[in-house]
Design an enzyme around this catalytic site. Structure first.
Site, PDB file in Angstrom:
ATOM      1  N   ASP A  36       3.196  -4.173   7.838  1.00  0.00           N
ATOM      2  CA  ASP A  36       1.991  -3.374   7.680  1.00  0.00           C
ATOM      3  C   ASP A  36       0.819  -4.306   7.960  1.00  0.00           C
ATOM      4  O   ASP A  36       0.441  -5.116   7.114  1.00  0.00           O
ATOM      5  CB  ASP A  36       1.936  -2.823   6.259  1.00  0.00           C
ATOM      6  CG  ASP A  36       0.608  -2.161   5.943  1.00  0.00           C
ATOM      7  OD1 ASP A  36      -0.300  -2.173   6.809  1.00  0.00           O
ATOM      8  OD2 ASP A  36       0.462  -1.645   4.817  1.00  0.00           O
ATOM      9  N   LYS A  67     -10.280  -0.111  10.515  1.00  0.00           N
ATOM     10  CA  LYS A  67     -10.491  -1.297   9.681  1.00  0.00           C
ATOM     11  C   LYS A  67     -10.830  -2.518  10.521  1.00  0.00           C
ATOM     12  O   LYS A  67     -10.844  -3.642  10.021  1.00  0.00           O
ATOM     13  CB  LYS A  67      -9.241  -1.573   8.837  1.00  0.00           C
ATOM     14  CG  LYS A  67      -8.981  -0.514   7.768  1.00  0.00           C
ATOM     15  CD  LYS A  67      -7.856  -0.947   6.845  1.00  0.00           C
ATOM     16  CE  LYS A  67      -7.150   0.224   6.195  1.00  0.00           C
ATOM     17  NZ  LYS A  67      -7.876   0.818   5.072  1.00  0.00           N
ATOM     18  N   GLN A  96      -4.403  -4.751   7.153  1.00  0.00           N
ATOM     19  CA  GLN A  96      -5.404  -5.756   6.777  1.00  0.00           C
ATOM     20  C   GLN A  96      -5.232  -7.049   7.567  1.00  0.00           C
ATOM     21  O   GLN A  96      -6.204  -7.777   7.778  1.00  0.00           O
ATOM     22  CB  GLN A  96      -5.304  -6.078   5.273  1.00  0.00           C
ATOM     23  CG  GLN A  96      -5.522  -4.893   4.345  1.00  0.00           C
ATOM     24  CD  GLN A  96      -6.949  -4.355   4.356  1.00  0.00           C
ATOM     25  OE1 GLN A  96      -7.896  -5.046   4.718  1.00  0.00           O
ATOM     26  NE2 GLN A  96      -7.104  -3.088   3.978  1.00  0.00           N
ATOM     27  N   CYS A 145      -4.772   2.690  -3.595  1.00  0.00           N
ATOM     28  CA  CYS A 145      -3.514   3.145  -2.966  1.00  0.00           C
ATOM     29  C   CYS A 145      -2.404   2.117  -3.158  1.00  0.00           C
ATOM     30  O   CYS A 145      -1.610   1.866  -2.245  1.00  0.00           O
ATOM     31  CB  CYS A 145      -3.701   3.427  -1.479  1.00  0.00           C
ATOM     32  SG  CYS A 145      -4.811   4.783  -1.164  1.00  0.00           S
ATOM     33  N   HIS A 204       0.858  -1.183   0.000  1.00  0.00           N
ATOM     34  CA  HIS A 204       0.000   0.000   0.000  1.00  0.00           C
ATOM     35  C   HIS A 204       0.904   1.245   0.000  1.00  0.00           C
ATOM     36  O   HIS A 204       2.004   1.201   0.551  1.00  0.00           O
ATOM     37  CB  HIS A 204      -0.845  -0.055   1.281  1.00  0.00           C
ATOM     38  CG  HIS A 204      -1.917   0.985   1.393  1.00  0.00           C
ATOM     39  ND1 HIS A 204      -1.665   2.260   1.817  1.00  0.00           N
ATOM     40  CD2 HIS A 204      -3.256   0.917   1.188  1.00  0.00           C
ATOM     41  CE1 HIS A 204      -2.801   2.944   1.860  1.00  0.00           C
ATOM     42  NE2 HIS A 204      -3.786   2.146   1.480  1.00  0.00           N
TER      43      HIS A 204
HETATM   44  C1  LIG Z   1      -2.514  -2.763   3.470  1.00  0.00           C
HETATM   45  C2  LIG Z   1      -2.788  -1.372   3.959  1.00  0.00           C
HETATM   46  N1  LIG Z   1      -1.796  -0.659   4.520  1.00  0.00           N
HETATM   47  C3  LIG Z   1      -1.979   0.574   5.001  1.00  0.00           C
HETATM   48  C4  LIG Z   1      -3.213   1.174   4.943  1.00  0.00           C
HETATM   49  C5  LIG Z   1      -3.335   2.550   5.472  1.00  0.00           C
HETATM   50  O1  LIG Z   1      -4.191   2.624   6.571  1.00  0.00           O
HETATM   51  P1  LIG Z   1      -4.741   4.018   7.072  1.00  0.00           P
HETATM   52  O2  LIG Z   1      -5.268   4.728   5.872  1.00  0.00           O
HETATM   53  O3  LIG Z   1      -5.800   3.671   8.023  1.00  0.00           O
HETATM   54  O4  LIG Z   1      -3.604   4.752   7.711  1.00  0.00           O
HETATM   55  C6  LIG Z   1      -4.291   0.471   4.374  1.00  0.00           C
HETATM   56  C7  LIG Z   1      -5.640   1.035   4.291  1.00  0.00           C
HETATM   57  O5  LIG Z   1      -5.983   1.850   3.510  1.00  0.00           O
HETATM   58  C8  LIG Z   1      -4.068  -0.830   3.882  1.00  0.00           C
HETATM   59  O6  LIG Z   1      -5.058  -1.523   3.331  1.00  0.00           O
END
Ligand SMILES: Cc1ncc(COP(=O)(O)O)c(C=O)c1O
Ligand SMILES: Cc1ncc(COP(=O)(O)O)c(C=O)c1O
Lengths: 148, 409, 409, 148
Positions: free
Chosen positions: C199, C225, C202, C365, C122
């Protein structure tokens, strides 16, 4: 009322006239403690000989509870053997954590009675302040951990 | 007293008790209580509108985005910003100041450069600059506080020369209530080409604010000290500076393109908002600002002047009590710090707690100031729209009791 | 299908409509909906407990602190951390990754050092590393994705040598659902002395997580999430690394002393939590974790395997539809990306929106991955505890309609 | 139903067979636009002579609405005077912002009628998609701002 139980005369006396205030000359152990959330500070010099605390000096800035607790502690530990002091610390912390119990002395570690320190019992009804009373004792534990 | 008493019904917590007494909340400089309108705005968001913003191709996400951007527009209007894009959402005041420190300072400062602060700054307007100074080799310089508890400008000319690249100053002291000399500093700073960062954590909630008048380049403030939720704040910046400024955090939502080894940023303000933003909190912030607009910031200010005046009067009656802060009500807000005889602030707070009165005790995240005042701690009462004269009366009763308990009567 | 259907009653938004149809929410990988238990925990905090934490000498502030630290303890327990002090509250996953990037990476990386990523990351696990690489002169290196949509480990040996100081990998892809090879990478990374950042945005919501088993050094995740509020997340770190790591932001609450020119930090985790933290959000996060614990993460996982299996089956019946992601349910979570004939993902999402079905469309993203898959955008359906088979049926009906509207039948 | 109003045949045709796709050789103006939230991209080459658009070429990636809008725009603007194009842009954006209005042409700026472009009227019932239809036109405005 609870406030008078908390701020007993003996506590105010120790707050206003702390015993053993100062620093030690010569060989000694030094430890410092702090309560970051309230800013209370406490420092302790200990002279230990033959497994016994032979002298102690304290300095501190803070509320009546932390400073009185430190002053009474300094008085109580001088002349005691290290394992007696460990038991005393244990029993003091026990007293601070028992809110409705009767006897703050652990029957398995009777090495020390709290004596004057029992004046700090009133703190137990003020959970916010328990960490104040504990600060000198946590500093003491830190100092003791430095003993060879 | 300007009549805001009816507002109290909007604040559920004011109907609760503390240690058996009705809660008298005198710690609004730390965080304010929340009206039901704000609490409900957050809940309603989760119950009917919750979706991620700027991302969805479905109606719910579009509505969430509209609500989120609507909150931005409202907050921009509240401080009279030129456009919503001048308002960046952050986690709070501290985050907003850190964003400027990293985004502006880290890139531009170097050896020989200076950052000018004042001795009344909150740690949040000191420590970020220390970190940037360490990374860049820049130096910190401080303006002192005078006998009347104001920022001392007599040394300004010598302190503020071309070496100064950033001036960071509080709009209102959280310890003494002092209103900072923001406009004077801004004019002087701009004359030497420095950028002015105002810590508005206390100013924006308590004084009608028009960023045009303030004259600063950046203004940081947070929701939780102005009836809003925790977890959200804002950085206002001059548009041309925001354009030039680097983002501090990287992540989703703040990019227009991500290649493997480099990325292009999204337009302002989104380039500063990495990741899923605090959506519900922004909407709650918007509701808080709406509430304050309905009360009217002029009314907020005059209520505060009145209750602070009453408090200073009543406190003057308490023997052995010293107040740290300006006497002149036009120079100050409603944070009142004091010391009672030799009673430590914590002990005082404990006695007051026993009467349901919540005041803060400690260094108030302003250790440099406390050292300057030569007190390890003070007790502080602070007021907001929901406080009434009786709250002050309860405080004074508590102080009398403290005098008794500590054997001063 | 494991019977979680009764949970739906806890989610007020599932009783609403979108464009006139009952809401079928299939965008949980973007953000999940919130049960009333979480919504109420936040409201109740504001109504009865609101005060600033770690600061007050009065009962209310102490209770607020206890609740805030209680949430930390619960979250630490949820991921089986050794102690609550291993859990740092952040604004979200993105902030947590940035904290490691700045706090660990900025201090330690230099010319010639490498950061190893994968093509399925991401943007939040790419851009912070690009920024740190730019500041330090370090280089980014990527592991590719194989034909079965998994991280390709065939090049691992050549990619992972002593130059690699940080390995950053997603525990689960938000695009393909792929579970990341976290344990394998952690073992290999540790063999060359690299630090492993996972990370978990998910992963933590969807798989039972035990940080001991994961084998990573840092784990970033976020509340929104996993049924929790926006504006809050967490970074778990190995205690000895957290000790060594520098704070990213400076401010109140994270210090043990502030002098004019330097400061000392508070103990872990507080040194990383500058300023007033997202208190209400942390408490809501705690409530979300409590909710998930009651459902049981094993049940969450098996429900997800079942509904994802059903979705893959039903989608296979739709002509001209291509799914991007592993077929093997043991290798994947519930994010299902697809493309239908020449219909752009946005158009598909619009058609589905018209039926009350919320799916995401776009690059999710994850532009590096999209380029690798050679698609400009995909549509994505993703599932969580409240989804039922009928939701999948509605999705498939919508896809049939899209085929009609676009003249494919 | 509304979906059929949105995805009219002419739109799908422009989507699948975009007109004037490519790049211009020789002297021309170039502009690029993007919708960061959805990733749609659009680029435009314009050849302008004597205050008139004499040639145009487009490229893009994105949904049917953005790409069809661009294709129809390219067809509509070639051969028109710059001020006519400005009016056309104005009227197009007006159409996109009027949800229940009758006549999308501003009576004060009648310079251009929308013609085929009116097929995009269906987008108005889908607020989420209006920015898709607008993308090529915003790019056009950017290009026109570059004209001497
Ligand atoms: C795999 C992954 N990493 C990071 C993020 C970033 O999370 P957040 O936008 O809540 O900071 C997301 C969600 O959008 C994600 O799906
Ligand atoms: C003057 C001032 N600046 C900065 C802050 C920091 O605000 P926050 O803790 O909300 O980030 C505060 C509040 O504590 C403050 O009073």
């Amino acid at each position: 009322m609870a406030l008078d139980e908390l701020y007993r005369e003996v506590i105010l006396d120790h707050y206003r006239n702390p015993r053993r205030k100062g620093v030690l000359e010569g060989d000694h152990i030094h430890a410092e403690g702090q309560n970051p959330s309230c800013g209370d500070e406490f420092s302790l010099d200990l002279a230990v000989e033959d497994g016994k605390i032979v002298d102690a000096a304290i300095q501190g800035i803070g509320c009546s509870i932390s400073q009185a607790s430190g002053s009474m502690m300094a008085e109580a530990i001088v002349g005691k053997a290290l394992d007696e002091v460990t038991d005393l610390t244990h029993n003091f912390k026990l007293m601070m954590s028992i809110v409705d119990g009767e006897n703050p002395v652990d029957p398995d570690r009777p090495g020390s009675v709290l004596g004057d320190l029992e004046a700090l019992q009133g703190v137990r009804r003020f959970p916010v302040r328990i960490k104040c009373a504990d600060l000198p004792w946590t500093t003491l534990e830190d100092a003791l951990s430095q003993v060879g | 007293m300007s009549d805001l008493r009816h507002l109290r019904d909007d604040f559920p917590i004011l109907a609760t008790t503390m240690r058996g007494h009705p809660l008298v909340y005198l710690d609004s400089a730390s965080t304010t209580q929340k009206p039901i309108q704000v609490i409900d705005a957050v809940s309603e968001y989760y119950k009917t509108l919750n979706a991620n913003v700027h991302r969805g191709a479905y109606t719910l996400a579009d509505e969430a985005t509209t609500a989120y951007e609507g909150a931005r527009r409202r907050i921009a209007g509240f401080i009279k910003a030129g456009s919503p894009a001048e308002v960046v959402f952050t986690r709070g005041t501290t985050s907003a100041i850190n964003l400027v420190a990293y985004g502006w300072g880290l890139e531009r400062l170097g050896e020989g450069d200076r950052i000018l602060l004042t001795l009344m700054e909150h740690h949040s307007n000191v420590v970020p600059w220390q970190i940037i100074a360490r990374h860049t080799g820049a130096e910190l310089v401080y303006l002192s506080i005078d006998e009347d508890y104001r920022v001392d400008l007599t040394d300004l000319e010598s302190a503020l020369d071309e070496r100064v690249k950033i001036v960071a100053v509080s709009g209102m002291s959280n310890v003494m209530g002092t209103i900072g000399p923001v406009q004077d500093l801004a004019a002087a700073a701009h004359a030497v080409g420095a950028v002015v960062v105002v810590d508005g954590a206390q100013m924006v909630p308590h004084l009608p604010t028009d960023v045009g008048d303030v004259g600063a380049d950046f203004l940081a403030f947070g929701a939780h000290k102005m009836l809003g939720p925790t977890g959200i704040g804002a950085l206002w910046g001059r548009p041309e500076l925001l354009e030039e400024m680097e983002p501090a955090e990287g992540g989703g939502e703040m990019i227009s393109d991500v290649q493997l080894y480099e990325s292009r940023w999204a337009p302002v303000p989104h380039k500063f908002e990495a990741g899923t933003p605090p959506i519900a909190q922004a909407i709650g912030f918007g509701a808080a600002v709406e509430y304050l607009e309905k009360v009217g910031m002029e009314a907020v200010r005059s209520h505060e002047v009145e209750i602070t005046g009453y408090a200073l009067e009543r406190l003057a009656e308490v023997p052995d009590l010293e107040v740290y802060g300006p006497r002149d009500l036009s120079e100050r807000g409603g944070a009142v710090s004091f010391q009672l005889a030799d009673i430590h602030a914590h002990d005082l707070a404990t006695v007051l707690d026993e009467f349901g009165v919540a005041v803060r005790a400690g260094h108030h995240c302003a250790k440099p100031l406390m050292r300057h005042l030569a007190v390890p701690a003070t007790a502080r009462a602070s007021f907001y729209v929901y406080n009434v004269e009786e709250d002050v009366d309860r405080l004074v009763e508590g102080l009398e009791e403290a005098r008794r308990v500590f054997g001063l009567v």
